[in-house]
Design a protein around this motif. Structure first.
Motif, PDB file in Angstrom:
ATOM      1  N   GLU A  55      12.307  12.192   2.602  1.00  0.00           N
ATOM      2  CA  GLU A  55      10.897  11.873   2.306  1.00  0.00           C
ATOM      3  C   GLU A  55      10.598  10.407   2.602  1.00  0.00           C
ATOM      4  N   ALA A  56      11.521   9.529   2.177  1.00  0.00           N
ATOM      5  CA  ALA A  56      11.298   8.090   2.342  1.00  0.00           C
ATOM      6  C   ALA A  56      11.300   7.711   3.826  1.00  0.00           C
TER       7      ALA A  56
ATOM      8  N   LEU B 216       2.244  -4.559   3.484  1.00  0.00           N
ATOM      9  CA  LEU B 216       3.621  -4.085   3.323  1.00  0.00           C
ATOM     10  C   LEU B 216       3.515  -2.647   2.812  1.00  0.00           C
ATOM     11  N   PRO B 217       3.585  -1.653   3.715  1.00  0.00           N
ATOM     12  CA  PRO B 217       3.478  -0.272   3.231  1.00  0.00           C
ATOM     13  C   PRO B 217       4.669   0.066   2.346  1.00  0.00           C
ATOM     14  N   ASN B 218       4.465   0.976   1.401  1.00  0.00           N
ATOM     15  CA  ASN B 218       5.590   1.358   0.541  1.00  0.00           C
ATOM     16  C   ASN B 218       5.756   2.872   0.497  1.00  0.00           C
ATOM     17  N   THR B 219       6.936   3.285   0.066  1.00  0.00           N
ATOM     18  CA  THR B 219       7.264   4.710   0.003  1.00  0.00           C
ATOM     19  C   THR B 219       7.205   5.210  -1.444  1.00  0.00           C
ATOM     20  N   ALA B 220       6.313   4.616  -2.247  1.00  0.00           N
ATOM     21  CA  ALA B 220       6.171   5.049  -3.644  1.00  0.00           C
ATOM     22  C   ALA B 220       5.952   6.553  -3.697  1.00  0.00           C
ATOM     23  N   GLY B 221       6.595   7.190  -4.666  1.00  0.00           N
ATOM     24  CA  GLY B 221       6.432   8.642  -4.824  1.00  0.00           C
ATOM     25  C   GLY B 221       7.474   9.444  -4.071  1.00  0.00           C
ATOM     26  N   CYS B 222       8.329   8.773  -3.284  1.00  0.00           N
ATOM     27  CA  CYS B 222       9.382   9.505  -2.564  1.00  0.00           C
ATOM     28  C   CYS B 222      10.607   9.657  -3.464  1.00  0.00           C
ATOM     29  N   HIS B 223      11.218  10.846  -3.390  1.00  0.00           N
ATOM     30  CA  HIS B 223      12.373  11.134  -4.244  1.00  0.00           C
ATOM     31  C   HIS B 223      13.625  11.474  -3.451  1.00  0.00           C
TER      32      HIS B 223
ATOM     33  N   VAL C  64       0.856  -1.192   0.000  1.00  0.00           N
ATOM     34  CA  VAL C  64       0.000   0.000   0.000  1.00  0.00           C
ATOM     35  C   VAL C  64       0.889   1.238   0.000  1.00  0.00           C
ATOM     36  N   SER C  65       0.550   2.181  -0.878  1.00  0.00           N
ATOM     37  CA  SER C  65       1.322   3.421  -0.925  1.00  0.00           C
ATOM     38  C   SER C  65       0.837   4.387   0.138  1.00  0.00           C
ATOM     39  N   LEU C  66       1.703   4.682   1.080  1.00  0.00           N
ATOM     40  CA  LEU C  66       1.342   5.606   2.157  1.00  0.00           C
ATOM     41  C   LEU C  66       1.084   7.002   1.632  1.00  0.00           C
ATOM     42  N   ARG C  67       1.899   7.422   0.675  1.00  0.00           N
ATOM     43  CA  ARG C  67       1.755   8.793   0.157  1.00  0.00           C
ATOM     44  C   ARG C  67       0.435   8.964  -0.565  1.00  0.00           C
ATOM     45  N   ARG C  68       0.047   7.916  -1.329  1.00  0.00           N
ATOM     46  CA  ARG C  68      -1.206   8.029  -2.084  1.00  0.00           C
ATOM     47  C   ARG C  68      -2.402   8.011  -1.140  1.00  0.00           C
ATOM     48  N   GLU C  69      -2.350   7.106  -0.181  1.00  0.00           N
ATOM     49  CA  GLU C  69      -3.525   6.939   0.681  1.00  0.00           C
ATOM     50  C   GLU C  69      -3.622   7.984   1.783  1.00  0.00           C
ATOM     51  N   THR C  70      -2.571   8.788   1.948  1.00  0.00           N
ATOM     52  CA  THR C  70      -2.664   9.848   2.961  1.00  0.00           C
ATOM     53  C   THR C  70      -2.459  11.214   2.301  1.00  0.00           C
ATOM     54  N   ALA C  71      -2.714  11.257   0.989  1.00  0.00           N
ATOM     55  CA  ALA C  71      -2.480  12.491   0.237  1.00  0.00           C
ATOM     56  C   ALA C  71      -3.309  13.637   0.828  1.00  0.00           C
ATOM     57  N   GLY C  72      -2.714  14.819   0.822  1.00  0.00           N
ATOM     58  CA  GLY C  72      -3.407  16.007   1.328  1.00  0.00           C
ATOM     59  C   GLY C  72      -3.572  15.994   2.840  1.00  0.00           C
ATOM     60  N   GLY C  73      -2.804  15.089   3.496  1.00  0.00           N
ATOM     61  CA  GLY C  73      -2.867  15.040   4.963  1.00  0.00           C
ATOM     62  C   GLY C  73      -4.096  14.305   5.472  1.00  0.00           C
ATOM     63  N   ARG C  74      -4.902  13.722   4.558  1.00  0.00           N
ATOM     64  CA  ARG C  74      -6.122  13.022   4.973  1.00  0.00           C
ATOM     65  C   ARG C  74      -5.889  11.518   4.958  1.00  0.00           C
ATOM     66  N   VAL C  75      -6.287  10.834   6.023  1.00  0.00           N
ATOM     67  CA  VAL C  75      -6.166   9.380   6.035  1.00  0.00           C
ATOM     68  C   VAL C  75      -7.525   8.808   5.615  1.00  0.00           C
ATOM     69  N   ASP C  76      -7.522   8.048   4.510  1.00  0.00           N
ATOM     70  CA  ASP C  76      -8.772   7.466   4.014  1.00  0.00           C
ATOM     71  C   ASP C  76      -9.075   6.204   4.829  1.00  0.00           C
TER      72      ASP C  76
ATOM     73  N   LEU D 213      10.809  -0.087   0.416  1.00  0.00           N
ATOM     74  CA  LEU D 213      11.498   1.195   0.256  1.00  0.00           C
ATOM     75  C   LEU D 213      11.696   1.534  -1.221  1.00  0.00           C
ATOM     76  N   GLU D 214      11.049   2.603  -1.636  1.00  0.00           N
ATOM     77  CA  GLU D 214      11.241   3.121  -2.995  1.00  0.00           C
ATOM     78  C   GLU D 214      11.745   4.539  -2.880  1.00  0.00           C
ATOM     79  N   VAL D 215      12.869   4.827  -3.548  1.00  0.00           N
ATOM     80  CA  VAL D 215      13.313   6.214  -3.674  1.00  0.00           C
ATOM     81  C   VAL D 215      13.552   6.420  -5.166  1.00  0.00           C
ATOM     82  N   ILE D 216      12.639   7.109  -5.790  1.00  0.00           N
ATOM     83  CA  ILE D 216      12.689   7.246  -7.242  1.00  0.00           C
ATOM     84  C   ILE D 216      13.725   8.307  -7.634  1.00  0.00           C
ATOM     85  N   GLY D 217      14.529   7.958  -8.656  1.00  0.00           N
ATOM     86  CA  GLY D 217      15.611   8.864  -9.047  1.00  0.00           C
ATOM     87  C   GLY D 217      15.482   9.401 -10.453  1.00  0.00           C
ATOM     88  N   HIS D 218      14.644   8.784 -11.263  1.00  0.00           N
ATOM     89  CA  HIS D 218      14.574   9.213 -12.663  1.00  0.00           C
ATOM     90  C   HIS D 218      13.127   9.348 -13.099  1.00  0.00           C
TER      91      HIS D 218
END
Ligand code: DXP
Length: 257
Positions: free
Chosen positions: A78-79, A67-74, A40-52, A97-102
């Motif tokens: 952030e991660a 398994l929470p993930n850090t998708a969208g972290c650069h 589950v992407s934490l950033r997506r599901e808590t976007a805008g500071g709201r927990v769905d 753990l995802e740290v996107i670089g490109h």
């Protein structure tokens, strides 16, 4: 059975939860896949500071491990922040753990990834790093404390399948005792079977199921392919040969002159 950080699971398919046409379709796909771990992407599901809370209630009701993930972290910061939010919100020390670089390829920033892995492992997290198929980076991740590696087989969402099977084979050979999960770029069940046949422990995928015409049926097809690939690996597949080898032996047969 396969074990990640000491926890045994029966299914070798880990499923993403993004981009499904509806929560009901996601739910059905999870059930039909037989998966025991969803990411589950934490950033997506808590976007805008709201927990769905509806989403998280539905996820909990599925009765599978998250398994929470850090998708969208650069970046490292952030991660690390996202991982800490995940630990608090979902009461788990597991983190993909995802740290996107490109921007175009969504390739991980492997330098930041290693640094973030070091920080999180030292803080007690059980890190599942989304990485490339680079052996040196993999070594650094293991030194940082990662007990699982998740190399890509192609860019996220590309559905290309294993574009560098030699690199994946070589990673398997170099890390015989580390659970290896192929993460990202799988498009078809045959791709998943291919990586399982070369001895990978599990496959994590999202887009190929979420974007299929019938996600639940595709989830089931992936589960079957992963099981078939695993059985083929255990059965000891033949190596390809350059020359023909007759499959019907001639020695001892009657000769008609
Ligand atoms: C859901 C998730 O974690 C993705 O970032 C993951 O890497 C899956 O990639 P695909 O969507 O290509 O299967």
């Amino acid at each position: 059975m396969v074990a990640f950080y000491g926890s045994e699971v029966g299914s070798r398919l880990l499923l993403g939860t993004a981009r499904y046409p509806s929560p009901a379709v996601l739910e059905e796909a999870v059930r039909r896949s037989g998966t025991e771990i969803i990411t589950v992407s934490l950033r997506r599901e808590t976007a805008g500071g709201r927990v769905d809370s509806t989403f998280f209630d539905m996820i909990r009701a599925l009765g599978v491990r998250v398994l929470p993930n850090t998708a969208g972290c650069h970046s490292v910061s952030e991660a690390v922040l996202t991982a800490n939010m995940a630990r608090e919100l979902l009461s788990t020390d597991w983190i993909k753990l995802e740290v996107i670089g490109h921007h175009d390829t969504l390739q991980p920033d492997v330098f930041a990834l290693v640094e973030a892995a070091r920080v999180l492992c030292a803080d007690g997290f059980k890190v599942f790093p989304y990485t490339t198929d680079d052996l040196v980076v993999a070594e650094r991740l293991v030194e940082a404390g990662c007990e699982v590696l998740m190399p890509w087989c192609a860019p996220i969402g590309s559905a290309m399948g294993p574009v560098n099977l030699m690199a994946l084979k070589s990673m398997r050979a170099h890390f015989p005792d580390i659970p290896l999960i192929v993460d990202a770029g799988i498009g078809r069940p045959s791709h998943a079977a291919t990586v399982m046949e070369i001895g990978y422990d599990a496959v994590l995928l999202n887009t190929a199921v979420a974007g299929a015409g019938d996600p639940a049926l595709m989830a089931e097809a992936f589960a079957q392919a992963i099981e078939a690939g695993r059985n083929a690996f255990l059965a000891g597949p033949l190596e390809p040969r350059d020359m023909a080898v007759p499959s019907t032996p001639v020695i001892g047969k009657a000769v008609f002159a």
